[in-house]
Design a protein around this motif. Structure first.
Motif, short mmCIF file in Angstrom:
data_model
loop_
_atom_site.label_atom_id
_atom_site.label_comp_id
_atom_site.label_asym_id
_atom_site.label_seq_id
_atom_site.Cartn_x
_atom_site.Cartn_y
_atom_site.Cartn_z
N ASN A 162 -14.55 -7.96 26.61
CA ASN A 162 -15.10 -6.80 25.90
C ASN A 162 -16.21 -6.21 26.76
N PRO A 163 -15.89 -5.24 27.62
CA PRO A 163 -16.88 -4.67 28.55
C PRO A 163 -18.14 -4.14 27.87
N HIS A 164 -17.98 -3.58 26.68
CA HIS A 164 -19.17 -3.05 25.98
C HIS A 164 -20.13 -4.18 25.62
N ASP A 165 -19.61 -5.24 25.00
CA ASP A 165 -20.47 -6.35 24.62
C ASP A 165 -21.09 -7.02 25.85
N SER A 166 -20.33 -7.08 26.91
CA SER A 166 -20.85 -7.67 28.16
C SER A 166 -21.98 -6.81 28.72
N ALA A 167 -21.83 -5.50 28.62
CA ALA A 167 -22.87 -4.58 29.10
C ALA A 167 -24.15 -4.76 28.28
#
Length: 212
Positions: A162-167
């Motif tokens: 999940n790129p958003h959560d990782s960001a």
């Protein structure tokens, strides 16, 4: 004179008169918004502080909301937090280390902390200001990092489900103890020398956690 002002002075020689006035307006706006808050700052005051007419301010920025957003975005540009920074997805170790340093410098700048604390203090009476700040600053940067991590996925060396959560996780880790102390007005002398190594180690640790 702050680093931002030095940068502006160096750039002014290459800008047109109209662009120079825009820079003047942005610097005045961010200074007034930081010290007085959004609701207590008028376009008239910005114009007077910048040494331009009110008409000139409106010709560059259609409303106070637009000016506030532009002033927040200008801080991202000064610290090179733009799409141009997050490009090479084949070398995330290099790119995210640089991002960590640039982002880490911006979030502990006096202007960033002043605007943030002002938004928090006025969130009950002026929630729209907090939303403007979030969209122009944090949300903008999170979207840049999210998009970059999605590109990194395509290279197969790292995977972010999940790129958003990782960001979000990366950004919050980069805040670190320094930002917390600055918000509380506490001494930072003992941790300032370690800030750069903390930022670099955080970025690399973040990547190791997502190695395929």
């Amino acid at each position: 004179m702050t680093e931002d002002h030095v940068l502006a002075v160096n750039l002014d020689a290459t800008l047109s008169k109209s662009e120079q006035k825009r820079v003047q307006i942005l610097h005045s706006a961010i200074e007034l918004f930081c010290h007085q808050g959004f609701s207590n700052t008028s376009m008239d005051e910005v114009a007077k502080h910048a040494g331009v007419s009110k008409q000139t301010v409106y010709s560059h920025f259609g409303s106070k909301d637009d000016l506030f957003v532009a002033s927040i975005e200008s801080k991202c540009v000064v610290h090179q937090l733009t799409e141009n920074l997050l490009v090479d997805a084949s070398q995330p170790e290099v790119v995210l280390t640089i991002f960590a340093q640039q982002f880490g410098a911006m979030i502990v700048s006096e202007e960033a902390i002043r605007v943030f604390t002002t938004c928090v203090a006025q969130s009950d009476t002026h929630p729209e200001v907090s939303e403007l700040f979030y969209n122009a600053g944090p949300k903008h940067i999170l979207n840049l990092v999210k998009g970059y991590l999605g590109k990194v996925n395509q290279h197969g060396q790292y995977y972010f489900e999940n790129p958003h959560d990782s960001a979000v996780r990366l950004s919050l880790m980069l805040f670190g103890e320094l930002r917390m102390r600055l918000e509380l007005g506490l001494s930072t002398a003992d941790i300032l020398p370690k800030r750069q190594s903390y930022l670099k180690e955080t970025a690399l640790m973040f990547l190791r956690a997502h190695r395929v």
